[in-house]
Design a protein around this motif. Structure first.
Motif, PDB file in Angstrom:
ATOM      1  N   VAL A   1     -38.750 -35.257 -23.836  1.00 45.37           N
ATOM      2  CA  VAL A   1     -37.279 -35.804 -24.175  1.00 45.37           C
ATOM      3  C   VAL A   1     -36.319 -35.147 -23.045  1.00 45.37           C
ATOM      4  CG1 VAL A   1     -37.643 -35.978 -26.541  1.00 45.37           C
ATOM      5  CG2 VAL A   1     -37.243 -33.665 -25.869  1.00 45.37           C
ATOM      6  N   VAL A   2     -35.304 -35.627 -23.021  1.00 50.77           N
ATOM      7  CA  VAL A   2     -34.215 -35.019 -22.083  1.00 50.77           C
ATOM      8  C   VAL A   2     -33.567 -34.054 -22.833  1.00 50.77           C
ATOM      9  CG1 VAL A   2     -32.210 -35.690 -20.719  1.00 50.77           C
ATOM     10  CG2 VAL A   2     -33.941 -37.171 -21.115  1.00 50.77           C
ATOM     11  N   PHE A   3     -33.680 -32.700 -22.524  1.00 50.32           N
ATOM     12  CA  PHE A   3     -33.457 -31.708 -23.488  1.00 50.32           C
ATOM     13  C   PHE A   3     -32.643 -30.455 -22.550  1.00 50.32           C
ATOM     14  CE2 PHE A   3     -34.158 -27.759 -25.593  1.00 50.32           C
ATOM     15  CZ  PHE A   3     -33.626 -28.057 -26.984  1.00 50.32           C
TER      16      PHE A   3
ATOM     17  N   TYR B   1     -40.446 -30.687 -25.421  1.00 49.58           N
ATOM     18  CA  TYR B   1     -39.077 -30.727 -24.974  1.00 49.58           C
ATOM     19  C   TYR B   1     -38.893 -30.769 -23.325  1.00 49.58           C
ATOM     20  CZ  TYR B   1     -37.135 -29.397 -29.512  1.00 49.58           C
ATOM     21  OH  TYR B   1     -36.990 -29.499 -30.795  1.00 49.58           O
TER      22      TYR B   1
END
Lengths: 278, 409
Positions: free
Chosen positions: A118-120, A114
């Motif tokens: 991914v942009v989280f 994460y």
């Protein structure tokens, strides 16, 4: 200068609170996943959340009240379940704190993909853990309160004060959770340190014994422990039928909000560096 | 600069630099923290330097470069996963990034559960995801596996699901890191269709690829990175040519030793005839040759006769890197004889053929022999040339591209 700090703190507070709103769907998904994940593959599933506190109640009653003949000692006519119920009213809130704090250091590490892929919104992870354990604890507490009502007949209107005890607990746990989650990325030993510390804290908090049993000279030490105030307040609201120690709880609430803000600030400041280290 | 206003950039990078601090041991990291900059325990590694880039809304940009050239780092910085050490990044509109296959997927959960969480990560509300699920299921085309745990999936199925989710959320900027390479031909077809739909809808796409064919086919612009710097930016054809040059250079640096050693070991024969030299389309060095589809390929070799040979045979063999034989010919099989030569003479031969192979890396072996109670191998060089073929179309299918014509009759 002073107003600058104050306004920045206010902004940080509103930012952190708006977090829960803007990511409410994601948080709900992840909490749901965390709660059901505990029982994934088991036959009884969520029923375990109800069975666990029941078994604890029975075992604690047997061990402490029947075998060790322990008495809480606040009044003369203590029922059989009273010790175990009082104990659990302290243990369950403590577990909310202990669980979110001890899971925090490994949290970002466990979600390395994460961070990098991914942009989280990583800042919601400690909140997810906290809400997940809050749900578990709410179920447990509901069962304990039901027992208290059935067997001790003590539950009264003071139960409305319960949120006032729980909210500072959440702020405190989340603040420390944020702090440790970020620190755990940089220093991996934190996880072990924290598990020792929470064990020590367990015995330093009036969970197994009443606060009144603490010798006078050690009182200040225990009063400094914010969990003591919170647990006292929970017991007041649920089983002692009186209002919580307002001043003490008020100070602890203020402290909790300070910890919450500091933890959030620390997490957000160090977050950009996570991807470089993992 | 008035023309800039009419199409505003979707992605702006301004003098972006990414420097990593490399520590020899974790202790050094701790020491560095304790000394707080009064002593240095690290070496700097510059992954990207001085990247200034404007990607206009609606363009498809293909980023190419060798391994370690900083392509993925650049994509991660645009995605906001990594922070630049120096410089600024601005992205306009909702961005979705497919940086790694199934990142953010949990293998214990079913496809449906993962889609729900992934949708939430991408910023969708629950009812949006519920609405999109039929579309995602349809695009992924994984059937009943949708409700099975992800650990039962093949890697191709995970890509399908990941691509389906990422493109279904209708982003304004889509980043893709070499995800399309996996997945079978029909799925790639679907992906390219979706790509076209995105392009038609005026969305911005940035993707990283090794496949210059795909970059030439799909992109409006190309960007070539080498050692963290922009080497070329603009027309994808020109950028691809620059890339081919870099590939050639780096294979000269690294691979040539390997293949020379290979040649010495893999050379065999009676040496009654001897290959003095050879070239493929004018290139005498064995590696990094790129051939376009349909191009005429010309293999020439110089052969010395060490004794009198009546019926010489000249041939070559094309193999895939896994040693699968693709094509081969010699004049004996072709059924015509070559002129006899006396000892000491030198002859030049040429073998030519059109390039019909699908995009891949192949190697070419060549040999000379003669006919005398059977065929005697005189000199044979295994893996004399390594070449890459470029496709005329984005989707490869099979080893050979027969340029089939399709029409309704």
């Amino acid at each position: 200068m002073k107003s600058n700090v104050a306004s920045r703190l206010t902004i940080a507070f509103f930012k952190s609170v708006s977090l829960f709103w803007s990511f409410r769907d994601l948080i709900r998904q992840l909490v749901l996943r965390d709660v059901t994940g505990r029982y994934k593959g088991s036959y009884l599933g969520l029923l375990w959340s109800f069975l666990n506190p029941l078994f604890m109640l029975v075992i604690y009653t047997f061990v402490f009240s029947v075998v060790m003949k322990a008495r809480w000692g606040l009044h003369e006519h203590e029922g059989h379940f009273e010790y175990a119920i009082t104990l659990l009213c302290g243990l369950i809130p403590f577990n909310i704190f202990a669980e979110s704090v001890s899971r925090a250091p490994g949290l970002v590490l466990a979600h390395a993909n994460y961070v990098k892929r991914v942009v989280f919104p990583l800042e919601i992870l400690p909140a997810v853990v906290l809400f997940s354990s809050l749900i578990q604890s709410a179920i447990s507490l509901a069962i304990v309160v039901t027992f208290a009502w059935l067997f001790l007949g003590v539950v009264s209107w003071t139960i409305i004060f319960l949120p006032l005890a729980i909210l500072p607990l959440l702020a405190l746990s989340l603040g420390i959770g944020w702090f440790l989650a970020a620190l755990g990325v940089f220093i991996r030993d934190i996880g072990h340190t924290v598990s020792i510390m929470t064990q020590a804290l367990f015995f330093m908090t009036p969970i197994l014994y009443p606060a009144s049993a603490i010798p006078q000279q050690f009182r200040p030490v225990f009063e400094l422990n914010p969990l003591s105030a919170i647990i006292e307040a929970v017991r007041c609201a649920l089983i002692w039928e009186k209002s919580p120690p307002w001043l003490w709880l008020g100070i602890v609430a203020a402290l909790s909000i300070a910890v919450y803000l500091a933890g959030y600030y620390w997490f957000m400041r160090s977050k950009p560096a996570f991807a470089d280290i993992l | 600069m008035a023309f800039l206003a009419e199409s505003e950039p979707a992605v702006i990078l301004d003098k972006v630099q990414k420097v990593y601090r490399l520590y020899e041991t974790p202790i050094h990291r701790l020491k560095q923290a304790l000394w707080r900059g009064r002593r240095n325990y690290f070496r700097d590694f510059t992954a990207l330097s001085d990247i200034t880039l404007r990607v206009k809304t609606g363009t498809t940009l293909g980023i190419i470069g060798l391994n370690g050239s900083g392509k993925s780092t650049l994509l991660q910085i645009i995605a906001g996963v990594l922070q630049p050490t120096v410089g600024a990044v601005r992205v306009k509109g909702r961005l979705t990034a497919l940086l790694e296959l199934g990142a953010g997927f949990n293998s214990e959960y079913t496809g449906r559960e993962n889609v729900l969480v992934n949708g939430a990560i991408l910023g969708l509300m629950r009812y949006d995801v519920d609405r999109l699920i039929p579309q995602i299921m349809d695009f992924a085309g994984i059937g009943e596996f949708f409700d099975q745990p992800l650990k039962t999936y093949s890697s191709g199925m995970i890509v399908r699901l990941a691509f389906a989710v990422a493109t279904s959320v209708n982003p304004e900027v889509l980043l893709i890191d070499e995800a399309l390479a996996v997945g079978d031909a029909p799925f790639q077809m679907k992906c390219f269709q979706r790509f076209r739909e995105f392009q038609d809808a005026g969305k911005t796409i940035i993707f990283v690829s090794h496949d210059i064919g795909a970059v030439q086919q799909l992109c409006d612009q190309g960007l070539l990175l080498d050692h963290g710097r922009i080497m070329a930016f603009g027309d994808p054809k020109e950028v691809s040519q620059e890339y081919t040059k870099i590939v050639r250079l780096s294979s000269k640096e690294m691979n040539i030793k390997v293949s020379e050693a290979g040649k010495r070991v893999m050379r065999m024969g009676t040496k009654e005839m001897e290959i003095l030299g050879s070239s493929l389309n004018g290139s005498e060095n064995g590696d990094g040759i790129t051939l376009n589809y349909g191009e005429k390929v010309c293999l020439s070799m110089k052969v010395k006769f060490n004794r009198e040979i009546d019926r010489p045979i000249v041939g070559c063999l094309v193999k895939m890197m896994n040693r699968f034989e693709v094509a081969g010919a010699n004049n004996f099989y072709e059924g015509h004889a070559l002129r006899p030569h006396k000892g000491g003479e030198v002859a030049d031969y040429e073998i030519s053929f059109p390039m019909l192979l699908s995009p891949n890396t192949y190697y070419l072996s060549l040999g000379v022999a003669y006919e005398d109670d059977g065929i005697v191998r005189a000199d044979y060089i295994e893996c004399a040339f390594i070449f890459r073929s470029l496709s005329r179309r984005p989707i490869p299918c099979g080893i050979v591209d027969l340029d089939m014509e399709i029409k309704e009759i």
